[in-house]
Write a protein that holds these residues in place. Sequence first.
Motif, PDB file in Angstrom:
ATOM      1  N   MET A   1      -8.138 -11.623   8.331  1.00  0.00           N
ATOM      2  CA  MET A   1      -8.352 -10.294   7.762  1.00  0.00           C
ATOM      3  C   MET A   1      -7.140  -9.871   6.920  1.00  0.00           C
ATOM      4  N   LEU A   2      -5.954 -10.094   7.471  1.00  0.00           N
ATOM      5  CA  LEU A   2      -4.746  -9.746   6.725  1.00  0.00           C
ATOM      6  C   LEU A   2      -4.619 -10.592   5.466  1.00  0.00           C
ATOM      7  N   GLU A   3      -4.970 -11.866   5.575  1.00  0.00           N
ATOM      8  CA  GLU A   3      -4.861 -12.771   4.436  1.00  0.00           C
ATOM      9  C   GLU A   3      -5.731 -12.305   3.279  1.00  0.00           C
ATOM     10  N   HIS A   4      -6.906 -11.765   3.590  1.00  0.00           N
ATOM     11  CA  HIS A   4      -7.804 -11.280   2.542  1.00  0.00           C
ATOM     12  C   HIS A   4      -7.395  -9.905   2.021  1.00  0.00           C
ATOM     13  N   ALA A   5      -6.656  -9.155   2.819  1.00  0.00           N
ATOM     14  CA  ALA A   5      -6.262  -7.811   2.398  1.00  0.00           C
ATOM     15  C   ALA A   5      -5.035  -7.809   1.497  1.00  0.00           C
ATOM     16  N   ILE A   6      -4.124  -8.761   1.696  1.00  0.00           N
ATOM     17  CA  ILE A   6      -2.861  -8.777   0.959  1.00  0.00           C
ATOM     18  C   ILE A   6      -3.040  -8.807  -0.560  1.00  0.00           C
ATOM     19  N   PRO A   7      -3.978  -9.594  -1.122  1.00  0.00           N
ATOM     20  CA  PRO A   7      -4.136  -9.591  -2.584  1.00  0.00           C
ATOM     21  C   PRO A   7      -4.521  -8.225  -3.162  1.00  0.00           C
ATOM     22  N   PHE A   8      -4.979  -7.305  -2.327  1.00  0.00           N
ATOM     23  CA  PHE A   8      -5.417  -5.992  -2.800  1.00  0.00           C
ATOM     24  C   PHE A   8      -4.375  -4.911  -2.554  1.00  0.00           C
ATOM     25  N   GLN A   9      -3.114  -5.311  -2.406  1.00  0.00           N
ATOM     26  CA  GLN A   9      -2.063  -4.334  -2.151  1.00  0.00           C
ATOM     27  C   GLN A   9      -1.984  -3.285  -3.261  1.00  0.00           C
ATOM     28  N   LYS A  10      -1.984  -3.734  -4.505  1.00  0.00           N
ATOM     29  CA  LYS A  10      -1.881  -2.784  -5.622  1.00  0.00           C
ATOM     30  C   LYS A  10      -3.093  -1.854  -5.681  1.00  0.00           C
ATOM     31  N   ALA A  11      -4.241  -2.380  -5.342  1.00  0.00           N
ATOM     32  CA  ALA A  11      -5.440  -1.542  -5.341  1.00  0.00           C
ATOM     33  C   ALA A  11      -5.326  -0.437  -4.297  1.00  0.00           C
ATOM     34  N   PHE A  12      -4.818  -0.764  -3.120  1.00  0.00           N
ATOM     35  CA  PHE A  12      -4.639   0.250  -2.082  1.00  0.00           C
ATOM     36  C   PHE A  12      -3.588   1.272  -2.491  1.00  0.00           C
ATOM     37  N   GLU A  13      -2.533   0.809  -3.155  1.00  0.00           N
ATOM     38  CA  GLU A  13      -1.495   1.742  -3.601  1.00  0.00           C
ATOM     39  C   GLU A  13      -2.034   2.707  -4.643  1.00  0.00           C
ATOM     40  N   ARG A  14      -2.937   2.238  -5.495  1.00  0.00           N
ATOM     41  CA  ARG A  14      -3.542   3.128  -6.499  1.00  0.00           C
ATOM     42  C   ARG A  14      -4.469   4.140  -5.849  1.00  0.00           C
ATOM     43  N   LEU A  15      -5.088   3.757  -4.750  1.00  0.00           N
ATOM     44  CA  LEU A  15      -5.975   4.694  -4.049  1.00  0.00           C
ATOM     45  C   LEU A  15      -5.208   5.910  -3.543  1.00  0.00           C
ATOM     46  N   GLU A  16      -3.952   5.722  -3.177  1.00  0.00           N
ATOM     47  CA  GLU A  16      -3.140   6.849  -2.704  1.00  0.00           C
ATOM     48  C   GLU A  16      -3.004   7.919  -3.784  1.00  0.00           C
ATOM     49  N   TRP A  37       3.268  -3.895   4.069  1.00  0.00           N
ATOM     50  CA  TRP A  37       2.707  -5.057   3.371  1.00  0.00           C
ATOM     51  C   TRP A  37       3.590  -6.295   3.546  1.00  0.00           C
ATOM     52  N   ASP A  38       4.908  -6.091   3.536  1.00  0.00           N
ATOM     53  CA  ASP A  38       5.820  -7.215   3.773  1.00  0.00           C
ATOM     54  C   ASP A  38       5.633  -7.765   5.184  1.00  0.00           C
ATOM     55  N   ASN A  39       5.453  -6.860   6.141  1.00  0.00           N
ATOM     56  CA  ASN A  39       5.225  -7.292   7.519  1.00  0.00           C
ATOM     57  C   ASN A  39       3.912  -8.059   7.636  1.00  0.00           C
ATOM     58  N   ALA A  40       2.899  -7.607   6.891  1.00  0.00           N
ATOM     59  CA  ALA A  40       1.601  -8.288   6.923  1.00  0.00           C
ATOM     60  C   ALA A  40       1.739  -9.717   6.402  1.00  0.00           C
TER      61      ALA A  40
END
Length: 214
Positions: A1-16, A37-40
Amino acid sequence: MLEHAIPFQKAFERLEDEDEGYVTWFKDDRQPSSLDWDNARAFVQFLKLFYEVTLALSGSLLITANCAFDEIQTINELLVKWSENEVDCVLGTMACNMRNKFDKYWGKIENINPLIYIGIVLDPRYKLEYVNFICDANYEIGTATLLKKKIANTLWQLYNFYTQESHEVSQTSDDSASHEESVITKEGLVDMGWLQISNTYATLLKFIAGRKAV
């Protein structure tokens, strides 16, 4: 789950910045920070090792006994490497904690199941010489000597067990051959491959251990 979420870090940051619902959803909890994100990423790197080893050893359609030690050795080498990592504190801390648990079992030779090493000895690619080399490379001289002795004793116990089994089968076959009501004869056991398997395996164990077969 974490592996699939990491590529979308910028997308989550834009959601904020662009989606109030995203911020509201967290309520009193804060949104994932850069540190999260670094911990993930560290968790993914750490957990992936155990995931791949689990897959390699849990196969039900192939032999895995001869692979167990190599996979365990891989874990040990990476735990040592990561525990000395001063750049990534999260990964280093996780590795140190896991290394303590790892050494609790694998650090004491009296707790190690010697059959794990026997699986390598019976692998024609490695044999006993490779096992002795690994023991010398991973343990102090005294500990390595005790471990090699333990492995050799286990190997000979297996050899003696199979030779005894072979002898008992031969004796039983000879005794039963004289009775007319006996259905199974020594020749029948030979035809079924029973005697050959026992004798061959016993001879193989003796050959691997480095002594002349009788």
